[in-house]
Scaffold this active site. Structure first.
Site, PDB file in Angstrom:
ATOM      1  N   PRO A  64       0.823  -1.219   0.000  1.00 47.31           N
ATOM      2  CA  PRO A  64       0.000   0.000   0.000  1.00 47.31           C
ATOM      3  C   PRO A  64       0.856   1.268   0.000  1.00 47.31           C
ATOM      4  CG  PRO A  64      -0.596  -1.450   1.843  1.00 47.31           C
ATOM      5  CD  PRO A  64       0.585  -2.071   1.174  1.00 47.31           C
TER       6      PRO A  64
ATOM      7  N   GLU B 154       2.493  -8.145   8.943  1.00 45.41           N
ATOM      8  CA  GLU B 154       2.406  -6.695   9.165  1.00 45.41           C
ATOM      9  C   GLU B 154       3.344  -5.924   8.265  1.00 45.41           C
ATOM     10  OE1 GLU B 154       0.036  -5.164  11.068  1.00 45.41           O
ATOM     11  OE2 GLU B 154      -0.594  -7.268  11.009  1.00 45.41           O
TER      12      GLU B 154
ATOM     13  N   ARG C  89      -3.082  -7.936 -20.810  1.00 45.43           N
ATOM     14  CA  ARG C  89      -4.038  -7.610 -21.869  1.00 45.43           C
ATOM     15  C   ARG C  89      -3.512  -6.522 -22.820  1.00 45.43           C
ATOM     16  NH1 ARG C  89      -7.187  -3.680 -21.048  1.00 45.43           N
ATOM     17  NH2 ARG C  89      -9.080  -4.438 -22.036  1.00 45.43           N
TER      18      ARG C  89
ATOM     19  N   ASP D  59     -10.169   1.126 -24.521  1.00 46.45           N
ATOM     20  CA  ASP D  59     -10.519   1.017 -23.112  1.00 46.45           C
ATOM     21  C   ASP D  59     -10.789   2.339 -22.459  1.00 46.45           C
ATOM     22  OD1 ASP D  59      -9.975  -1.602 -23.047  1.00 46.45           O
ATOM     23  OD2 ASP D  59      -7.910  -1.369 -22.355  1.00 46.45           O
TER      24      ASP D  59
HETATM   25  N1  ADE Z   1      -0.791  -5.219  -0.021  1.00 46.58           N
HETATM   26  C1  ADE Z   1      -1.781  -4.931   0.859  1.00 46.58           C
HETATM   27  N2  ADE Z   1      -2.572  -3.970   0.397  1.00 46.58           N
HETATM   28  C2  ADE Z   1      -2.094  -3.617  -0.836  1.00 46.58           C
HETATM   29  C3  ADE Z   1      -2.492  -2.667  -1.812  1.00 46.58           C
HETATM   30  N3  ADE Z   1      -3.537  -1.869  -1.645  1.00 46.58           N
HETATM   31  N4  ADE Z   1      -1.749  -2.581  -2.931  1.00 46.58           N
HETATM   32  C4  ADE Z   1      -0.658  -3.370  -3.107  1.00 46.58           C
HETATM   33  N5  ADE Z   1      -0.246  -4.268  -2.217  1.00 46.58           N
HETATM   34  C5  ADE Z   1      -0.956  -4.403  -1.085  1.00 46.58           C
END
Ligand code: ADE
Length: 254
Positions: A88, A115, A153, A168
């Protein structure tokens, strides 16, 4: 295109990669996905891949040794391909990023779990970090599948219609126009007359305007981006100016 995926859960990939467009791309040899279980590179008898965080706090952290060993065994030391960590904290995955990644013949994807992952993996092994959106999943496996899907793709020959990727959403930087198929009337709801008119110029104009209107309503940020990048024609800009005027309740001159 070859992907090397490093994960603690390789079994979740196969079902998705075996069907539909990706399954066919693999059959045609356009896509290769090599799955590597990071646990296979653990060296103790419990095959440990995680440990407690230095400094305390909750949760477990993925150890660096099995990840380095796995990636370097498969890709060399140092790896000669991009090594992408799904997290994230990465840069946001967009169609532009998918296009950029599709230029590489081979990519490595590392899926985090627990974590977090020891920071030295990011610092000394990973060359790119990607997030698929501002939410937290339990691991990088779904994000890795998202990246593989969106990139594959775009590979020439993967989609039946060679123009399809260019049509697209986002390829043109706009959301897509509405699609319809038979029946012409369903529960009393009609397919727009223009689409049944056979007038290709009118249909093209209608579709463009619908795409512009939908994007303007739902994703004004994409309209601004398209303007900045000079991707809107004088007709597009005139149409958008009319929408703005209608919203303000002003008179509409056509
Ligand atoms: N691992 C956990 N959440 C994620 C996300 N939103 N994007 C990429 N990897 C992740």
């Amino acid at each position: 295109m070859r992907f090397d995926v490093f994960t603690l859960f390789p079994e979740v990939f196969e079902p998705y990669l075996s069907v539909s467009v990706l399954g066919k791309a693999r059959e045609k040899g356009l896509l290769e996905v090599h799955l590597h279980n990071i646990r296979d590179w653990a060296t103790d008898k419990h095959r440990t891949v995680d440990d407690e965080p230095y400094g305390g706090g909750g949760g477990m952290i993925m150890k660096p040794e099995p990840i380095f060993a796995a990636v370097e065994d498969v890709l060399g030391r140092p790896p000669q391909t991009p090594v992408i960590l799904l997290t994230p904290q990465g840069r946001l995955f967009t169609q532009d990023v998918a296009r950029e990644l599709a230029q590489h013949p081979r990519l490595a994807l590392i899926c985090g779990r627990y974590e977090g992952i020891d920071e030295r993996v990011r610092q000394y092994l990973v060359t790119d970090e990607i997030s698929i959106g501002d939410y937290v999943l339990t691991g990088g496996e779904l994000p890795a599948l998202v990246v593989i899907d969106a990139v594959t793709r775009l590979i020439p020959g993967v989609l039946g219609d060679p123009d399809a990727p260019e049509e697209d959403s986002f390829a043109q930087g706009l959301l897509e126009y509405p699609h319809y198929t038979r029946p012409a009337v369903f529960r009393g709801w009609e397919v727009p007359e223009v689409l049944r008119s056979g007038d290709h110029a009118r249909i093209a104009r209608w579709r463009r305007e619908q795409a512009l209107k939908r994007t303007w309503e739902r994703r004004p940020d994409l309209i601004e981006k398209a303007k900045r990048e000079g991707r809107l024609s004088p007709e597009d800009l005139a149409f958008l100016a009319r929408l703005e005027q209608e919203r303000r309740g002003g008179p509409v001159h056509s």
